[in-house]
Design an enzyme around this catalytic site. Structure first.
Site, short mmCIF file in Angstrom:
data_model
loop_
_atom_site.label_atom_id
_atom_site.label_comp_id
_atom_site.label_asym_id
_atom_site.label_seq_id
_atom_site.Cartn_x
_atom_site.Cartn_y
_atom_site.Cartn_z
CD GLU A 55 8.85 -0.25 -5.40
OE1 GLU A 55 9.23 -1.03 -6.28
OE2 GLU A 55 9.13 0.96 -5.39
NE ARG A 59 0.07 9.82 1.31
CZ ARG A 59 0.45 9.84 0.04
NH1 ARG A 59 1.67 9.49 -0.29
NH2 ARG A 59 -0.39 10.19 -0.91
NE ARG A 110 2.59 6.04 -8.44
CZ ARG A 110 2.89 4.89 -7.82
NH1 ARG A 110 2.34 3.77 -8.19
NH2 ARG A 110 3.73 4.90 -6.82
#
Length: 297
Positions: free
Chosen positions: A3, A131, A278
DNA sequence: CTTTCAGCCTGGGCGC
DNA sequence: TGCGCCCAGGCTGAAA
């Protein structure tokens, strides 16, 4: 580290290490990133490292070294600055290494290979990403900035600007805060933390906020982001990267990943609920108290 | 326009 | 120790 505060931390750490340095090449080790390959980087210098929303933008100036014929198309093109945008998504990391130093520190697994490497005259910037959701893109920064929402750490983020953006939206606040085309840089951790600090329900429609509530949301956004940036962001893994970027803000999280634990303010168990696939975390006790406090005695 | 949902990937943690 | 789930700091694109 994905973030705004984590990306800002990376930018602040990386900029002094590579600004002004010469680039040799970009090496791609993951076919998903093949489109970012290019062979015209030798001799260019890193002119800046900045943040655009959640992206890290590495600006490369025109090449020095051997000149091409002045005035030719080649010469004009080769002088064009280039901007490499790195999006870390969920698991991406940028690791700077001096050549022949810190060879092993920061490598997530023995024998693992980074997805891409920007080779400098001495040393390199490695892009690690378990990932493989992260992206590398050559961008036009003006066009990219135009597509981005207001940066909540910047001067354009005012209460009035926030109110104007919220006006009319029926999206729940939590969902709305995750949109990068309105206010950029917020993600799942800070959206919940900000709403908790603002004492606003994640389920409220964005357009339903009073002026005072919008002002609370604005202030909470600034406060949470400032504190997170001061603390170098939030780091869950105990992994130390090559130059020791480890956030401390996880110590200050009040609701995120605390489902069932008592609220630090009122003792009510923190709730978790899925919104838009989420997890959202909030304290029902603090919201009730807010409602009670807001009504006339 | 909105909302929902599968998909992109790998790995850690948990219950059995 | 292994297996099958669920979960994860993000976002896109298709479908309803």
């Amino acid at each position: 580290m994905p973030e705004l505060p984590e990306v800002e931390t990376v930018v602040r750490q990386l900029a002094p290490l590579i600004a002004g340095r010469r680039v040799q090449s970009i090496r791609i080790f993951d076919a998903k990133l093949a489109a970012a390959a290019r062979a015209d980087l030798a001799g260019r210098a890193v002119t800046s490292v900045t943040r655009l929303g959640k992206r890290i933008v590495i600006a490369l100036g025109g090449p020095g070294g051997p000149r091409v014929r002045a005035g030719s198309r080649e010469a004009r093109e080769s002088r064009e600055p280039l901007w490499l945008a790195v999006h870390l998504r969920m698991t991406g990391r940028l690791v700077y290494r001096d050549r022949d130093r810190d060879r092993d520190r920061g490598a997530p697994a023995a024998n693992a290979v980074p997805r891409a490497v920007v080779e400098l005259d001495r040393g390199r910037v490695e892009f690690w990403d378990t990932r493989r959701f992260g992206t590398l893109e050559w961008i036009d920064p003006e066009r990219a900035a135009a597509a981005e929402g207001i940066d909540p750490t910047g001067p354009a983020f005012t209460v009035e600007a926030l109110r104007a953006l919220l006006r009319g939206t029926r999206q729940p606040l939590k969902t709305w805060l995750l949109r990068q085309d309105r206010v950029c840089g917020l993600g799942n951790i800070y959206a919940s933390e900000i709403l908790h600090r603002a004492r606003l329900s994640p389920f409220r429609a964005g357009g339903s906020l009073s002026r005072a509530e919008a002002a609370r949301l604005h202030a909470a956004t600034r406060q949470v982001l400032d504190a997170a940036i001061r603390n170098c962001g939030t780091t869950f893994s105990d992994f130390q990267d090559a130059h020791g970027v480890t956030g401390r803000y996880q110590q200050y999280l009040r609701v995120y990943d605390r489902a069932g634990e008592p609220c630090l303010a009122c003792g009510t168990p923190i709730r978790r609920q899925v919104q838009q696939q989420r997890s959202t975390y909030w304290c029902p006790g603090c919201l009730k108290k807010e409602k009670a406090g807001a009504s006339p005695a």
